[in-house]
Design an enzyme around this catalytic site. Structure first.
Site, short mmCIF file in Angstrom:
data_model
loop_
_atom_site.label_atom_id
_atom_site.label_comp_id
_atom_site.label_asym_id
_atom_site.label_seq_id
_atom_site.Cartn_x
_atom_site.Cartn_y
_atom_site.Cartn_z
N CYS A 120 -12.17 -15.91 -4.13
CA CYS A 120 -11.79 -14.72 -4.89
C CYS A 120 -11.23 -15.05 -6.28
O CYS A 120 -11.02 -14.15 -7.09
CB CYS A 120 -10.77 -13.91 -4.09
SG CYS A 120 -11.38 -13.49 -2.45
N HIS A 265 -7.95 -9.13 -8.77
CA HIS A 265 -8.89 -9.25 -7.66
C HIS A 265 -8.72 -8.04 -6.74
O HIS A 265 -7.60 -7.65 -6.42
CB HIS A 265 -8.62 -10.55 -6.90
CG HIS A 265 -9.32 -10.62 -5.59
ND1 HIS A 265 -10.66 -10.37 -5.47
CD2 HIS A 265 -8.86 -10.85 -4.33
CE1 HIS A 265 -11.00 -10.46 -4.19
NE2 HIS A 265 -9.93 -10.75 -3.48
N ASN A 296 -13.67 -5.48 -0.68
CA ASN A 296 -13.33 -6.76 -1.32
C ASN A 296 -14.61 -7.59 -1.39
O ASN A 296 -15.11 -8.04 -0.37
CB ASN A 296 -12.25 -7.45 -0.48
CG ASN A 296 -11.89 -8.84 -1.00
OD1 ASN A 296 -12.60 -9.41 -1.82
ND2 ASN A 296 -10.79 -9.37 -0.51
N1 COA Z 1 -7.30 -1.63 12.90
C1 COA Z 1 -6.29 -1.00 13.52
N2 COA Z 1 -5.09 -1.57 13.76
C2 COA Z 1 -4.94 -2.84 13.34
C3 COA Z 1 -5.97 -3.56 12.70
C4 COA Z 1 -7.21 -2.89 12.49
N3 COA Z 1 -8.25 -3.48 11.89
N4 COA Z 1 -5.52 -4.79 12.40
C5 COA Z 1 -4.25 -4.85 12.84
N5 COA Z 1 -3.89 -3.67 13.40
C6 COA Z 1 -2.59 -3.31 13.97
C7 COA Z 1 -1.86 -4.50 14.50
O1 COA Z 1 -2.19 -4.73 15.84
C8 COA Z 1 -0.42 -4.08 14.33
O2 COA Z 1 -0.09 -3.19 15.37
P1 COA Z 1 1.41 -3.16 15.99
O3 COA Z 1 2.29 -2.73 14.85
O4 COA Z 1 1.29 -2.13 17.07
O5 COA Z 1 1.68 -4.54 16.47
C9 COA Z 1 -0.42 -3.27 13.04
O6 COA Z 1 -1.78 -2.80 12.89
C10 COA Z 1 0.01 -4.06 11.82
O7 COA Z 1 -0.74 -5.28 11.76
P2 COA Z 1 -0.69 -6.22 10.52
O8 COA Z 1 -1.63 -7.36 10.76
O9 COA Z 1 0.73 -6.56 10.17
O10 COA Z 1 -1.29 -5.24 9.40
P3 COA Z 1 -1.15 -5.27 7.83
O11 COA Z 1 -0.43 -4.08 7.37
O12 COA Z 1 -0.66 -6.59 7.31
O13 COA Z 1 -2.66 -5.08 7.39
C11 COA Z 1 -4.42 -6.40 6.46
C12 COA Z 1 -3.61 -6.07 7.71
C13 COA Z 1 -5.44 -7.47 6.79
C14 COA Z 1 -5.13 -5.11 6.02
C15 COA Z 1 -3.45 -6.85 5.34
O14 COA Z 1 -2.59 -7.84 5.81
C16 COA Z 1 -4.19 -7.35 4.14
O15 COA Z 1 -4.94 -6.65 3.49
N6 COA Z 1 -3.90 -8.61 3.75
C17 COA Z 1 -4.51 -9.21 2.61
C18 COA Z 1 -5.75 -9.86 3.02
C19 COA Z 1 -6.75 -9.93 1.95
O16 COA Z 1 -6.90 -9.05 1.14
N7 COA Z 1 -7.48 -11.00 1.97
C20 COA Z 1 -8.58 -11.17 1.12
C21 COA Z 1 -8.55 -12.48 0.49
S1 COA Z 1 -7.86 -12.37 -1.07
#
Ligand code: COA
Length: 340
Positions: A120, A265, A296
């Site tokens: 990225c 990004h 993304n």
């Molecule tokens: N759909 C529904 N629920 C989901 C899920 C999905 N795809 N993924 C996780 N959950 C749930 C989890 O089980 C958790 O539930 P709980 O609270 O009951 O335990 C809750 O949602 C929160 O999970 P978490 O992993 O902390 O979510 P988050 O708010 O961090 O969002 C991402 C996850 C991946 C969207 C987020 O971390 C993100 O965008 N990170 C950056 C990653 C990125 O952009 N990478 C690209 C490279 S630059």
């Protein structure tokens, strides 16, 4: 004595181009195989739709039209390009490079060609390299393409990544300028954190596992995909990357009030908004949010977002934009550029 070359005093982005695959994929379609919901994806990522490439549509198929558009908009012919750089993580052959194939496809064959693999951060790394090639006298016009076909490396059932990624290509032609058009690049890596985003098995491991399964009649392995520690990357992006962006502004001696646009990004709308908040961007700074309907697109995300702001007239030529790329590696790069 060795005689050396000096290039143009300055460089700038001359034009951009884009190729967005035809197929629009909704959150509902993603949730046909993913245990998630439209509401969760919208709230946690801001993504509403993304584009998927057609079967057999390779990164070179995506890169070529974006490249041709950028070259044409720059008022150049393919033969005027001295270097083609393709920033990609999803070119599925080890040789030749995607840059060589793209150059051959668009008729820029004599140019030097090479790929750049920083996921990225690929486009902003490429801007730094192109700037130095032009200023150092190694090239006059550089064609830089950011392209990824993430659907090849994402598991559609993985709750940690499947809803985020899309496919696409964005291009820029960078050339000589009488005035400064690209500020100093602040770049680096947090390589100790590479495990936050990686491919689960190498192609050779996959081949060996398939061979083993066929010999023993066992179950064939799954295709290697990427796996991501989403929350860890989220924190890194929000807390570390705003500091990198600030350093790029300082190095260019540009104040946030002088910016026309912030083009980070396109990882996640929440990350973009948090960074904008930390940078205290004034209201008039246009913030790129292409991720909402492009997802993304890894190496393509910044040039696609830039191309959209220009095409839709949201920014005017000559305005200053702060770019920052960050992702697998973990790697990052940022600079201030003058918009074409
Ligand atoms: N759909 C529904 N629920 C989901 C899920 C999905 N795809 N993924 C996780 N959950 C749930 C989890 O089980 C958790 O539930 P709980 O609270 O009951 O335990 C809750 O949602 C929160 O999970 P978490 O992993 O902390 O979510 P988050 O708010 O961090 O969002 C991402 C996850 C991946 C969207 C987020 O971390 C993100 O965008 N990170 C950056 C990653 C990125 O952009 N990478 C690209 C490279 S630059």
């Amino acid at each position: 004595m060795i005689s050396t070359r000096r290039g143009s005093e300055h460089a700038r982005i001359l034009a951009t181009g884009a190729r967005r695959p035809d197929r629009v994929v909704t959150n509902e379609e993603i949730c046909e195989v993913l245990d998630s919901s439209d509401e969760w994806i919208r709230t946690r990522t801001g993504i509403v739709t993304r584009r998927f490439a057609a079967p057999g549509e390779t990164v070179v198929d995506l890169a070529a039209p974006a490249a041709e558009q950028a070259v044409q908009r720059a008022g150049l012919a393919a033969g005027d390009i001295d270097a083609v750089i393709v920033a990609t993580s999803t070119h599925m052959v080890s040789m030749p490079s995607a840059a060589a194939l793209t150059a051959a496809r668009i008729g820029a064959g004599p140019a030097t060609t090479f790929d750049l693999s920083t996921a990225c951060a690929g486009f902003t790394h490429g801007v730094a390299v192109a700037n130095d090639l032009i200023r150092g006298g190694s090239a006059r016009h550089v064609l830089l393409v950011g392209v990824d076909r993430m659907t090849d490396v994402v598991d559609p059932t993985d709750r940690g990544s499947a809803m985020i990624f899309g496919d696409g290509a964005g291009a820029a032609v960078i050339g000589p300028s009488d005035t400064p058009g690209i500020g100093p690049t602040i770049w680096g890596s947090d390589a100790d954190q590479w495990e936050a985003l990686y491919q689960t098995a190498s192609w050779t491991e996959y081949r060996d596992q398939v061979g083993q399964a066929r010999r023993t009649g066992g179950e064939e392995p799954d295709w290697p995909v990427i796996t991501m520690m989403g929350p860890k990357i989220f924190r890194w992006a929000v807390w570390e990357m705003a500091g990198v962006a600030r350093k790029a502004l300082e190095a260019a001696e540009v104040d946030v009030a002088d910016l026309a646009a912030f083009i980070p990004h396109q990882a996640n709308v929440r990350i973009i908004d948090q960074m904008a908040k930390q940078l205290k961007l004034p209201d008039q700074v246009v913030i790129a949010r292409d991720v909402i309907d492009a997802g993304n697109t890894t190496g393509a995300s910044i040039p696609l977002a830039m191309d959209r702001l220009i095409s839709e007239g949201q920014v005017t030529s000559g305005g200053l934009a702060l770019l920052i790329g960050f992702g697998a590696g973990l790697s990052f790069s940022a600079q201030v550029v003058r918009l074409p």
